[in-house]
Design an enzyme around this catalytic site. Structure first.
Site, short mmCIF file in Angstrom:
data_model
loop_
_atom_site.label_atom_id
_atom_site.label_comp_id
_atom_site.label_asym_id
_atom_site.label_seq_id
_atom_site.Cartn_x
_atom_site.Cartn_y
_atom_site.Cartn_z
N ASN A 11 0.63 -1.05 -0.03
CA ASN A 11 0.00 -0.03 -0.18
C ASN A 11 0.75 1.31 -0.02
O ASN A 11 1.45 1.74 1.09
CB ASN A 11 -0.94 -0.02 1.18
CG ASN A 11 -1.99 1.02 1.33
OD1 ASN A 11 -1.86 2.21 0.82
ND2 ASN A 11 -3.08 0.95 2.11
N LYS A 18 3.23 1.05 3.21
CA LYS A 18 2.67 0.04 4.04
C LYS A 18 2.94 -1.27 3.57
O LYS A 18 2.41 -1.44 2.54
CB LYS A 18 1.07 0.32 4.61
CG LYS A 18 1.08 1.45 5.41
CD LYS A 18 -0.30 1.93 5.79
CE LYS A 18 -0.75 3.23 6.29
NZ LYS A 18 -2.08 3.36 6.79
N ARG A 60 -2.37 -1.76 -3.93
CA ARG A 60 -3.36 -0.88 -3.93
C ARG A 60 -2.91 0.12 -4.77
O ARG A 60 -2.09 0.84 -4.62
CB ARG A 60 -3.52 -0.21 -2.42
CG ARG A 60 -4.58 0.99 -2.48
CD ARG A 60 -4.66 1.77 -1.30
NE ARG A 60 -5.59 2.80 -1.18
CZ ARG A 60 -5.17 3.98 -0.75
NH1 ARG A 60 -4.24 4.21 -0.32
NH2 ARG A 60 -6.19 4.98 -0.79
N HIS A 149 -11.70 5.47 -2.06
CA HIS A 149 -11.69 4.77 -0.77
C HIS A 149 -12.67 3.48 -1.25
O HIS A 149 -13.05 2.88 -0.15
CB HIS A 149 -12.57 5.64 0.46
CG HIS A 149 -11.91 6.66 0.73
ND1 HIS A 149 -12.33 7.83 1.06
CD2 HIS A 149 -10.42 6.70 0.85
CE1 HIS A 149 -11.50 8.82 1.41
NE2 HIS A 149 -10.25 8.18 1.31
N ARG A 208 -8.61 19.16 3.15
CA ARG A 208 -9.24 19.13 1.80
C ARG A 208 -10.57 19.68 1.91
O ARG A 208 -11.19 19.42 2.92
CB ARG A 208 -9.48 17.85 1.02
CG ARG A 208 -8.23 17.53 0.29
CD ARG A 208 -8.24 15.95 -0.28
NE ARG A 208 -7.78 14.83 0.88
CZ ARG A 208 -7.92 13.68 0.52
NH1 ARG A 208 -8.52 13.09 -0.54
NH2 ARG A 208 -7.40 12.78 1.25
N VAL A 298 -10.84 8.21 12.36
CA VAL A 298 -11.81 9.09 12.88
C VAL A 298 -13.10 8.38 13.05
O VAL A 298 -13.48 8.21 14.34
CB VAL A 298 -12.10 10.35 12.19
CG1 VAL A 298 -13.31 11.19 12.86
CG2 VAL A 298 -10.79 11.20 11.99
N GLU A 347 -8.33 -2.47 4.66
CA GLU A 347 -7.94 -2.52 3.37
C GLU A 347 -7.20 -3.64 2.90
O GLU A 347 -7.38 -4.15 1.87
CB GLU A 347 -7.55 -1.40 2.98
CG GLU A 347 -8.49 0.05 2.90
CD GLU A 347 -7.83 1.25 2.68
OE1 GLU A 347 -8.16 2.04 2.00
OE2 GLU A 347 -6.60 1.39 3.24
#
Length: 359
Positions: A11, A18, A60, A149, A208, A298, A347
């Protein structure tokens, strides 16, 4: 491929890498996170020295455009097609390619599979993907709402439906982290999402902007902002950071608001307002809601945010039990018409599963 394989998950983020080796039951056999990765083979080579043997590699990739609608085995042609999409994801696509190149160089004899964040949303109907722009623009550039996502939304929505025992559920999945988006998922298929042609659209995020009136952007350019300034501001200095003045970490914003900072207080109000608005919109796209799922850093860890968000969704039959709202798992009240779940983001499990299905 036999499902009993170890999968290396690569990833590559915009600045980090990762790595993880997942066994057949999803167990993480080894993992490593390089915070400042320069695209070289060094971290991966070092990791593989002590990691278990792997039988396939899953990568990914943020953007698959309209070309890739599912996980795809990587060869030189596919690599070239991924590179051709760089303009659509200039921060992430080159890093994914660097990860692919490094892993293929070190592990040339095993299958490599690209798993695309956009692929999950290719099931959205045309009404949800089409922009109401001049026909000539549509013919020339064919822009559309892609959504992002997807690997997280796919896993979280499916896992919640499995836990609830309702595989055909209408699920609103909330991936809330530094980047944030919602997805409307019906019977495992994405039918709508908040992000669009780029990951700038939709919810307020850490740095963003989320949705902004396009007329304002035109006005700002005429007022003197250059395209580079506009892009940098919307990507890196907007969102919670721009609203609060204390940065994009929701924990810092919450602390500042608790200390009486009015800008931070407003930032929280805007964030929650847009989140509630988005959940309601996704429920409308589904014709109702059976499950509401929180995931991402979050979404998983901020119980106050979950409570504040659902407090404004009573008209959808959503209610959270304050005694259960520590997650993960079911946090909805007994009288809630929709189940509310906290599902840890995985993921890596989604990438490994897609890789095994293709390799």
């Amino acid at each position: 491929m036999d499902l009993a394989v170890n999968v290396l998950v690569v990833n590559a983020g915009s600045s980090s890498l990762k790595l993880g080796v997942l066994g057949e039951d999803g167990t993480v056999l080894a993992e490593h996170h390089a915070e400042r990765w320069q695209g070289d083979t060094g971290p991966l080579k070092d990791f593989l020295t002590d990691a278990p043997d792997v039988d396939a590699v899953g990568h990914r990739v943020v953007h698959g455009g309209s070309t890739f609608t599912s996980a795809t085995a990587i060869d030189d042609h596919v690599r070239g097609e991924i590179e051709a999409l760089t303009a659509l994801a200039p921060l992430h696509q080159p890093r994914a390619l660097a990860g692919i190149d490094a892993a293929r160089e070190l592990l040339p004899s095993i299958p490599h599979v690209a798993c695309f964040d956009t692929a999950f949303h290719t099931t959205m109907p045309s009404a949800a993907t089409t922009y109401a722009i001049p026909e000539s623009w549509q013919r020339k550039w064919q822009p559309r709402r892609y959504g992002f996502h997807g690997l997280s939304h796919s896993y979280a929505s499916r896992r919640a439906a499995e836990l609830a025992g309702t595989p055909d559920a209408r699920v609103v999945s909330c991936h809330l982290g530094a980047g944030a988006s919602l997805a409307a998922v019906a019977s495992g298929r994405s039918v709508d999402t908040t992000m669009g042609f780029t990951p700038l659209a939709g919810l307020v995020m850490a740095t963003r902007s989320g949705d902004v009136d396009p007329g304002l952007l035109v006005w700002l350019q005429r007022a003197g902002l250059s395209l580079d300034e506009l892009e940098d501001g919307l990507e890196h200095h907007a969102g919670l950071a721009g609203l609060s003045g204390v940065g994009g970490d929701l924990r810092d914003v919450r602390r500042a608001a608790g200390a009486g900072d009015p800008r931070a207080g407003l930032a929280l109000e805007v964030y929650v307002h847009r989140l509630r608005q988005g959940v309601a919109a996704m429920a409308a796209s589904l014709g109702g809601i059976d499950l509401l799922v929180f995931t991402g850093g979050v979404g998983e860890h901020d119980a106050v945010l979950r409570a504040d968000t659902t407090a404004g969704l009573g008209f959808l039959g959503v209610a959270v039990d304050s005694n259960r709202n520590d997650g993960p798992g079911l946090i909805s009240a007994d009288e809630s018409a929709a189940g509310v779940w906290v599902v840890p983001a995985r993921e890596d499990l989604e990438i490994a599963a897609q890789t095994r299905a293709v390799a």
